[in-house]
Design an enzyme around this catalytic site. Structure first.
Site, PDB file in Angstrom:
ATOM      1  N   SER A  23       0.834  -1.214   0.000  1.00  0.00           N
ATOM      2  CA  SER A  23       0.000   0.000   0.000  1.00  0.00           C
ATOM      3  C   SER A  23       0.862   1.255   0.000  1.00  0.00           C
ATOM      4  O   SER A  23       0.340   2.360   0.035  1.00  0.00           O
ATOM      5  CB  SER A  23      -0.935  -0.010   1.210  1.00  0.00           C
ATOM      6  OG  SER A  23      -0.203  -0.208   2.402  1.00  0.00           O
ATOM      7  N   ASN A 110      -2.089  -2.796  13.146  1.00  0.00           N
ATOM      8  CA  ASN A 110      -3.543  -2.630  13.088  1.00  0.00           C
ATOM      9  C   ASN A 110      -4.024  -1.385  13.841  1.00  0.00           C
ATOM     10  O   ASN A 110      -4.867  -0.636  13.339  1.00  0.00           O
ATOM     11  CB  ASN A 110      -4.247  -3.881  13.621  1.00  0.00           C
ATOM     12  CG  ASN A 110      -3.887  -5.113  12.807  1.00  0.00           C
ATOM     13  OD1 ASN A 110      -3.305  -4.983  11.723  1.00  0.00           O
ATOM     14  ND2 ASN A 110      -4.212  -6.286  13.303  1.00  0.00           N
ATOM     15  N   THR A 155     -41.078  24.757 -10.992  1.00  0.00           N
ATOM     16  CA  THR A 155     -41.363  23.389 -10.544  1.00  0.00           C
ATOM     17  C   THR A 155     -41.517  22.605 -11.844  1.00  0.00           C
ATOM     18  O   THR A 155     -42.007  23.155 -12.840  1.00  0.00           O
ATOM     19  CB  THR A 155     -42.662  23.292  -9.702  1.00  0.00           C
ATOM     20  OG1 THR A 155     -43.759  23.714 -10.501  1.00  0.00           O
ATOM     21  CG2 THR A 155     -42.595  24.171  -8.451  1.00  0.00           C
ATOM     22  N   HIS A 156     -41.066  21.376 -11.840  1.00  0.00           N
ATOM     23  CA  HIS A 156     -41.055  20.557 -13.074  1.00  0.00           C
ATOM     24  C   HIS A 156     -40.265  21.244 -14.193  1.00  0.00           C
ATOM     25  O   HIS A 156     -40.530  21.013 -15.367  1.00  0.00           O
ATOM     26  CB  HIS A 156     -42.475  20.253 -13.560  1.00  0.00           C
ATOM     27  CG  HIS A 156     -43.403  19.802 -12.473  1.00  0.00           C
ATOM     28  ND1 HIS A 156     -43.568  18.481 -12.135  1.00  0.00           N
ATOM     29  CD2 HIS A 156     -44.179  20.512 -11.615  1.00  0.00           C
ATOM     30  CE1 HIS A 156     -44.430  18.386 -11.129  1.00  0.00           C
ATOM     31  NE2 HIS A 156     -44.803  19.603 -10.789  1.00  0.00           N
ATOM     32  N   SER A 277     -13.603  25.467 -27.187  1.00  0.00           N
ATOM     33  CA  SER A 277     -13.650  24.230 -27.956  1.00  0.00           C
ATOM     34  C   SER A 277     -12.502  24.242 -28.954  1.00  0.00           C
ATOM     35  O   SER A 277     -12.121  25.299 -29.461  1.00  0.00           O
ATOM     36  CB  SER A 277     -14.986  24.150 -28.691  1.00  0.00           C
ATOM     37  OG  SER A 277     -14.864  23.362 -29.861  1.00  0.00           O
ATOM     38  N   ASN A 285     -17.543  27.056 -22.622  1.00  0.00           N
ATOM     39  CA  ASN A 285     -18.231  25.965 -21.925  1.00  0.00           C
ATOM     40  C   ASN A 285     -18.054  26.045 -20.405  1.00  0.00           C
ATOM     41  O   ASN A 285     -16.977  26.380 -19.925  1.00  0.00           O
ATOM     42  CB  ASN A 285     -17.679  24.617 -22.411  1.00  0.00           C
ATOM     43  CG  ASN A 285     -17.920  24.402 -23.883  1.00  0.00           C
ATOM     44  OD1 ASN A 285     -18.944  24.842 -24.421  1.00  0.00           O
ATOM     45  ND2 ASN A 285     -16.985  23.755 -24.547  1.00  0.00           N
ATOM     46  N   GLU A 290     -19.498  21.417 -14.875  1.00  0.00           N
ATOM     47  CA  GLU A 290     -19.761  20.048 -15.349  1.00  0.00           C
ATOM     48  C   GLU A 290     -18.885  19.034 -14.614  1.00  0.00           C
ATOM     49  O   GLU A 290     -19.327  17.946 -14.256  1.00  0.00           O
ATOM     50  CB  GLU A 290     -19.489  19.955 -16.853  1.00  0.00           C
ATOM     51  CG  GLU A 290     -20.476  20.748 -17.691  1.00  0.00           C
ATOM     52  CD  GLU A 290     -19.987  20.895 -19.132  1.00  0.00           C
ATOM     53  OE1 GLU A 290     -19.893  19.884 -19.833  1.00  0.00           O
ATOM     54  OE2 GLU A 290     -19.685  22.031 -19.541  1.00  0.00           O
ATOM     55  N   TYR A 317      -9.105  -7.140  12.387  1.00  0.00           N
ATOM     56  CA  TYR A 317      -8.446  -6.647  11.180  1.00  0.00           C
ATOM     57  C   TYR A 317      -8.473  -7.702  10.077  1.00  0.00           C
ATOM     58  O   TYR A 317      -8.243  -8.892  10.306  1.00  0.00           O
ATOM     59  CB  TYR A 317      -6.993  -6.235  11.459  1.00  0.00           C
ATOM     60  CG  TYR A 317      -6.327  -5.713  10.195  1.00  0.00           C
ATOM     61  CD1 TYR A 317      -6.493  -4.393   9.802  1.00  0.00           C
ATOM     62  CD2 TYR A 317      -5.589  -6.558   9.360  1.00  0.00           C
ATOM     63  CE1 TYR A 317      -5.938  -3.919   8.622  1.00  0.00           C
ATOM     64  CE2 TYR A 317      -5.024  -6.094   8.180  1.00  0.00           C
ATOM     65  CZ  TYR A 317      -5.206  -4.779   7.818  1.00  0.00           C
ATOM     66  OH  TYR A 317      -4.658  -4.311   6.647  1.00  0.00           O
ATOM     67  N   GLN A 322      -7.327  -2.392   4.037  1.00  0.00           N
ATOM     68  CA  GLN A 322      -6.353  -1.550   3.333  1.00  0.00           C
ATOM     69  C   GLN A 322      -7.031  -0.760   2.208  1.00  0.00           C
ATOM     70  O   GLN A 322      -6.527   0.258   1.767  1.00  0.00           O
ATOM     71  CB  GLN A 322      -5.231  -2.438   2.771  1.00  0.00           C
ATOM     72  CG  GLN A 322      -4.109  -1.674   2.103  1.00  0.00           C
ATOM     73  CD  GLN A 322      -2.876  -2.549   1.908  1.00  0.00           C
ATOM     74  OE1 GLN A 322      -2.188  -2.873   2.866  1.00  0.00           O
ATOM     75  NE2 GLN A 322      -2.615  -2.947   0.681  1.00  0.00           N
TER      76      GLN A 322
HETATM   77  N1  ARG Z   1      -1.177  -1.532   5.090  1.00  0.00           N
HETATM   78  C1  ARG Z   1      -2.103  -2.053   6.030  1.00  0.00           C
HETATM   79  C2  ARG Z   1      -3.453  -1.373   5.861  1.00  0.00           C
HETATM   80  O1  ARG Z   1      -3.503  -0.338   5.263  1.00  0.00           O
HETATM   81  C3  ARG Z   1      -1.620  -1.794   7.417  1.00  0.00           C
HETATM   82  C4  ARG Z   1      -2.112  -2.772   8.415  1.00  0.00           C
HETATM   83  C5  ARG Z   1      -1.524  -4.103   8.147  1.00  0.00           C
HETATM   84  N2  ARG Z   1      -1.861  -5.043   9.169  1.00  0.00           N
HETATM   85  C6  ARG Z   1      -1.730  -6.347   8.963  1.00  0.00           C
HETATM   86  N3  ARG Z   1      -2.066  -7.102   9.942  1.00  0.00           N
HETATM   87  N4  ARG Z   1      -1.353  -6.828   7.821  1.00  0.00           N
HETATM   88  O2  ARG Z   1      -4.467  -1.840   6.310  1.00  0.00           O
END
Ligand code: ARG
Length: 456
Positions: A23, A110, A155-156, A277, A285, A290, A317, A322
């Site tokens: 991550s 965790n 309205t509408h 454009s 635009n 948008e 957990y 993640q």
């Molecule tokens: N990268 C993990 C997450 O975002 C961190 C926690 C990982 N904990 C574990 N028991 N693998 O959730």
């Protein structure tokens, strides 16, 4: 490379599998929070005598070096170390040697990751609240300039009754006030420390959760360690509040898009908030409006993504959690920029007051005025409605409006109709006089503006 958790493993991991599990590409955004969490944790370990003060001092010094390096953009993260927590532990080890290994005493990733998320969101929501407050100021300022600007109310999407443009703006002020209240109210559920929940069950070390929470500026601690590490309600609540907020922005954007069209021409956005454009030289635009309308979709998507991740998740957990990050980061960025762009667009837009008012003069949005006029002369309202309905039909057949009918003709319809009917039929009068509480009448709007300003 060796894993920090590699003890019970015999085989080397494969890079493509590491990449899938990592991550770090996105959770490095929380490096600052992760370092802050570690500093509080090590201070607590020392205070509680869990590690010697001298070692705590070494770890603290090492973490501070990492803070400095982070600020200078000098920290290098790697996928091999999976996430921000292990990356920082590794970097700390490089900085201060094996004593770095004591930092993770009485802690798990965790509770660490949950702490980071709480810290990160608390700060970011405070920034969104500031932008939302600014938008409310912009709306009130604009409304003050347009109390007597007459626009068609719909309205509408059909002309219904004329309105003060300020009334329209203040309707959005009401929505954004509720959004603000929701965000402010949610802070108490973000502002809680999971730190010290450890992996799921707490720890046998004599930790002081209140102390680390206090150092991190949290107002409370999770009462249950399982809940502390598994709870992502605070993120879902933020995504939900953001979805409602974006929906409000999107509704107004939709109106701006209509109003800037050739058919309406009520509003002109400044060049800064418009684009051209590549083929049609005449185009201007309303792209920003948008985009905000479009980005509302991704925020809803993030909300549904997170609700779905959580719905079947057993305690405590699971790696699924993640998946809580990218949607939250993306929503924060989206809401923040959308709010700021939107406020700028409202602040600088030009209102074509004459076109707006004129469009209330070539329509039948004064039909209720005529019916009310008759009702005030004691014609039962249902009967008045019928009379006026027939009159509107006759007018449309002749291509005229109610204000074009002669007084003689009106008197044939009902002898109680007087010359004052023409003033009654003017859209300005129709708006001015609607002073029931919360109505569009000028006096009511001035009251509403005074009340709104008190809340700014
Ligand atoms: N990268 C993990 C997450 O975002 C961190 C926690 C990982 N904990 C574990 N028991 N693998 O959730």
């Amino acid at each position: 490379m060796e894993k920090l958790w590699g003890g019970r493993f015999q085989e080397k991991s494969d890079k493509w599998i590491d990449d899938f599990g990592a991550s770090i590409s996105f959770d490095q955004q929380m490096a600052k929070e992760d370092l802050a969490g570690s500093l509080a944790h090590v201070a607590m370990l020392s205070k509680c005598g869990i590690i010697p003060a001298s070692e705590a001092a070494e770890i603290t010094a090492g973490l501070k070096i990492l803070q400095e390096k982070l600020a200078l953009g000098e920290l290098e993260f790697s996928t091999v170390n999976e996430d921000i927590h292990l990356n920082i532990e590794k970097l700390l080890h490089e900085e201060i040697g094996p004593v770095a290994g004591k930092l993770h005493t009485a802690r798990s990733r965790n509770d660490q990751v949950a702490t980071d998320m709480h810290l990160y969101l608390k700060q970011a929501v405070a920034e969104i609240i500031q932008s939302l407050k600014h938008l409310r100021v912009v709306l009130v300022q604009k409304a003050e300039l347009h109390v007597e600007t007459i626009m068609p109310g719909y309205t509408h999407l059909q002309h219904a009754q004329p309105l003060s443009f300020a009334h329209h703006l203040l309707a959005y002020f009401g929505m954004f006030t509720r959004d603000l209240e929701r965000l402010e109210e949610s802070v108490k559920r973000i502002d809680i420390s999971p730190l010290g929940s450890a992996a799921l069950a707490g720890t046998t070390f004599p930790i002081d959760r209140a102390y680390s929470a206090e150092l991190l500026g949290f107002s409370a601690v999770y009462e249950n360690s399982l809940d502390g590490v598994s709870d992502r309600d605070f993120i879902i609540e933020f995504l939900s509040n953001s979805s409602i907020l974006m929906m409000h922005l999107s509704r107004f954007c939709e109106e701006l898009i209509l109003w800037t069209s050739h058919e309406f021409q009520f509003v002109e956005l400044t060049d800064a908030f418009s684009t051209g454009s590549s083929i049609m030289p005449q185009k201007k635009n309303p792209d920003m409006a948008e985009l905000i309308r479009g980005k509302t979709g991704r925020v809803y998507g993030n909300l549904f993504g997170m609700l779905t991740v959580l719905k079947g998740l057993p305690l405590a957990y699971n790696k699924d959690l993640q998946e809580d990050k990218e949607g939250m980061f993306d929503t924060l960025e989206t809401v923040q920029t959308s709010l700021d762009i939107f406020a700028g667009m409202i602040e600088t837009m030009k209102i074509n007051t004459e076109i707006m008012e004129e469009s209330t003069q070539k329509d039948f949005s004064n039909a209720t005025e005529l019916a009310d006029y008759l009702a005030k002369k004691s014609v039962p309202f249902r009967e008045a409605h019928e009379i006026v309905g027939k009159l509107v039909l006759a007018c449309t057949q002749k291509g005229i409006y109610l204000q074009d009918i002669s007084l003689n003709h009106y008197k044939e319809i009902n002898s109680l109709i007087e010359e004052d009917i023409y003033d009654v039929l003017s859209s300005k009068t129709a708006v001015k006089k609607r002073n029931s509480y919360g109505g569009t009448g000028f006096d009511q709007i001035r009251v509403a503006l005074t009340n709104a300003k008190k809340t700014l």
